[in-house]
Design a protein around this motif. Structure first.
Motif, mmCIF file in Angstrom:
data_model
loop_
_atom_site.group_PDB
_atom_site.id
_atom_site.type_symbol
_atom_site.label_atom_id
_atom_site.label_comp_id
_atom_site.label_asym_id
_atom_site.label_seq_id
_atom_site.Cartn_x
_atom_site.Cartn_y
_atom_site.Cartn_z
ATOM 1 N N THR A 154 0.821 -1.215 0.000
ATOM 2 C CA THR A 154 0.000 0.000 0.000
ATOM 3 C C THR A 154 0.855 1.265 0.000
ATOM 4 O O THR A 154 0.330 2.363 0.206
ATOM 5 C CB THR A 154 -0.924 0.020 1.235
ATOM 6 O OG1 THR A 154 -0.128 -0.047 2.431
ATOM 7 C CG2 THR A 154 -1.890 -1.148 1.202
ATOM 8 N N ALA A 155 2.160 1.119 -0.231
ATOM 9 C CA ALA A 155 3.060 2.271 -0.218
ATOM 10 C C ALA A 155 2.910 3.088 -1.494
ATOM 11 O O ALA A 155 2.623 2.564 -2.568
ATOM 12 C CB ALA A 155 4.506 1.811 -0.061
ATOM 13 N N VAL A 156 3.144 4.380 -1.379
ATOM 14 C CA VAL A 156 3.041 5.251 -2.542
ATOM 15 C C VAL A 156 4.118 4.921 -3.571
ATOM 16 O O VAL A 156 3.877 4.989 -4.784
ATOM 17 C CB VAL A 156 3.114 6.734 -2.116
ATOM 18 C CG1 VAL A 156 4.480 7.101 -1.543
ATOM 19 C CG2 VAL A 156 2.750 7.659 -3.273
ATOM 20 N N THR A 157 5.307 4.553 -3.127
ATOM 21 C CA THR A 157 6.362 4.188 -4.071
ATOM 22 C C THR A 157 6.007 2.913 -4.829
ATOM 23 O O THR A 157 6.365 2.752 -5.997
ATOM 24 C CB THR A 157 7.700 4.016 -3.333
ATOM 25 O OG1 THR A 157 7.519 3.151 -2.205
ATOM 26 C CG2 THR A 157 8.229 5.351 -2.847
ATOM 27 N N THR A 158 5.304 2.001 -4.168
ATOM 28 C CA THR A 158 4.831 0.786 -4.854
ATOM 29 C C THR A 158 3.834 1.137 -5.930
ATOM 30 O O THR A 158 3.838 0.567 -7.027
ATOM 31 C CB THR A 158 4.186 -0.178 -3.847
ATOM 32 O OG1 THR A 158 5.133 -0.511 -2.819
ATOM 33 C CG2 THR A 158 3.732 -1.459 -4.525
ATOM 34 N N GLU A 159 2.970 2.108 -5.648
ATOM 35 C CA GLU A 159 1.983 2.551 -6.640
ATOM 36 C C GLU A 159 2.675 3.192 -7.828
ATOM 37 O O GLU A 159 2.304 2.954 -8.978
ATOM 38 C CB GLU A 159 1.005 3.524 -6.014
ATOM 39 C CG GLU A 159 -0.084 3.985 -6.977
ATOM 40 C CD GLU A 159 -1.172 4.782 -6.290
ATOM 41 O OE1 GLU A 159 -1.282 5.999 -6.567
ATOM 42 O OE2 GLU A 159 -1.921 4.194 -5.490
ATOM 43 N N TRP A 160 3.701 4.037 -7.572
ATOM 44 C CA TRP A 160 4.453 4.624 -8.668
ATOM 45 C C TRP A 160 5.073 3.534 -9.552
ATOM 46 O O TRP A 160 5.056 3.621 -10.768
ATOM 47 C CB TRP A 160 5.555 5.535 -8.135
ATOM 48 C CG TRP A 160 5.079 6.743 -7.406
ATOM 49 C CD1 TRP A 160 3.843 7.311 -7.484
ATOM 50 C CD2 TRP A 160 5.829 7.519 -6.472
ATOM 51 N NE1 TRP A 160 3.779 8.410 -6.647
ATOM 52 C CE2 TRP A 160 4.978 8.559 -6.022
ATOM 53 C CE3 TRP A 160 7.117 7.447 -5.985
ATOM 54 C CZ2 TRP A 160 5.386 9.511 -5.103
ATOM 55 C CZ3 TRP A 160 7.551 8.401 -5.057
ATOM 56 C CH2 TRP A 160 6.682 9.411 -4.624
#
Length: 314
Positions: free
Chosen positions: A302-308
């Protein structure tokens, strides 16, 4: 891209559902100016203390002082942001008096220019020719989010903005820049009078070092958290909330600055009520179905870097 009509339509749809909530909704807009003034006083005390520790205790504390200053610069930046929306006082004169006296010039910012560009960001959200905060390159993301971050970090324009705020903005009048410089000259004089010349010099030096280094690193990452990697198409499509806890949140998003989607949908809600507003919004079907929410910065699913990273892979 996201025309103004889509942005306003998202806000109107949400407010329509919120009105059904009644009293809890209206409570979100109540201001507590004393809370803001205490927060500003806390920031000033912490910053002066951080510099004093270097001058009068040990110069080896300078790296820690720079970190404290960068963090408080970010926190004061969020108060400047609220001042832009008149969320300190609804009365413009009192709101702007506090912002111009205690916050904006300290951050090398013109309140008028900040308000102008920030409102444009709200209305022209995601538009290539209209949004002044749009980060370029979102339609061609590299395989690693770190590459995108470093590109933003090494942008000369971004770095100048972090270092000198509006002092390097050609659209800011000479009168406004002179006010900022005059305000700083007065501050240096007061610091020298109360703490001596060495203290005043240390404050200015550490302040600039912080803005040129850690503040720039933190601000760049924070700005990417707001919209980076999302597709323009209204507020919901192009904005995310960072609902994170722990040390990273204290560093990257002080004063609830991570609730960016909640803020775009309800810009008149002050920063100290954003968690409450987010909780209320989560009860709405529209928000639950369409919101982008990240609950960590690094490593987890759920990390923002994972989404990027996932956006780059599609």
């Amino acid at each position: 891209m996201a025309p103004t009509s889509e942005v306003l339509a998202d806000m109107a749809d949400l407010r329509s559902q919120l009105r059904e909530q009644g009293s809890p909704y209206s409570e979100l807009f109540k201001l507590r100016p004393a809370r803001v003034l205490l927060d500003i006083a806390f920031d000033w005390t912490l910053m002066v203390g951080a510099v004093a520790a270097v001058v009068w205790l040990d110069v080896m504390l300078a790296p820690l002082s720079v970190l404290v200053l960068a963090n408080r610069q970010r926190a004061l930046g969020n108060i400047l942001h609220d001042a832009g929306h008149r969320n300190i006082f609804r009365d413009k004169d009192r709101n702007d008096f506090v912002a111009r006296g205690l916050v904006a010039p300290l951050l090398f910012a013109s309140l008028s220019r900040y308000r102008e560009t920030h409102f444009q960001h709200h209305l022209e959200l995601g538009r290539t020719q209209g949004d002044p905060d749009l980060i370029p390159g979102q339609d061609h993301l590299p395989s690693s989010w770190m590459v995108s971050y470093i590109k933003c970090l090494l942008s000369w324009t971004n770095w100048l903005g972090s270092l000198g705020g509006h002092l390097f903005d050609q659209k800011v009048s000479l009168r406004s820049k002179a006010f900022i410089m005059g305000w700083w000259a007065s501050l240096v004089g007061v610091l020298a009078l109360l703490g001596g010349g060495d203290f005043a010099l240390a404050f200015v030096s550490l302040w600039l070092i912080s803005r040129a280094t850690l503040f720039h690193c933190i601000t760049t990452f924070r700005e990417m958290c707001d919209h980076f990697g999302l597709l323009p198409g209204g507020v919901f499509g192009f904005t995310r909330d960072m609902v994170c806890h722990g040390p990273w949140r204290w560093i990257i998003h002080p004063r609830n600055n991570g609730y960016h989607l909640t803020h775009h949908l309800l810009p008149a809600v002050p920063y100290y009520r954003l968690p409450e507003a987010h909780t209320l919004l989560c009860q709405l079907p529209l928000f639950e179905d369409r919101s982008h929410i990240c609950r960590a910065y690094f490593t987890t699913q759920t990390a923002v870097t994972t989404e990027w990273q996932s956006k780059a892979a599609t």
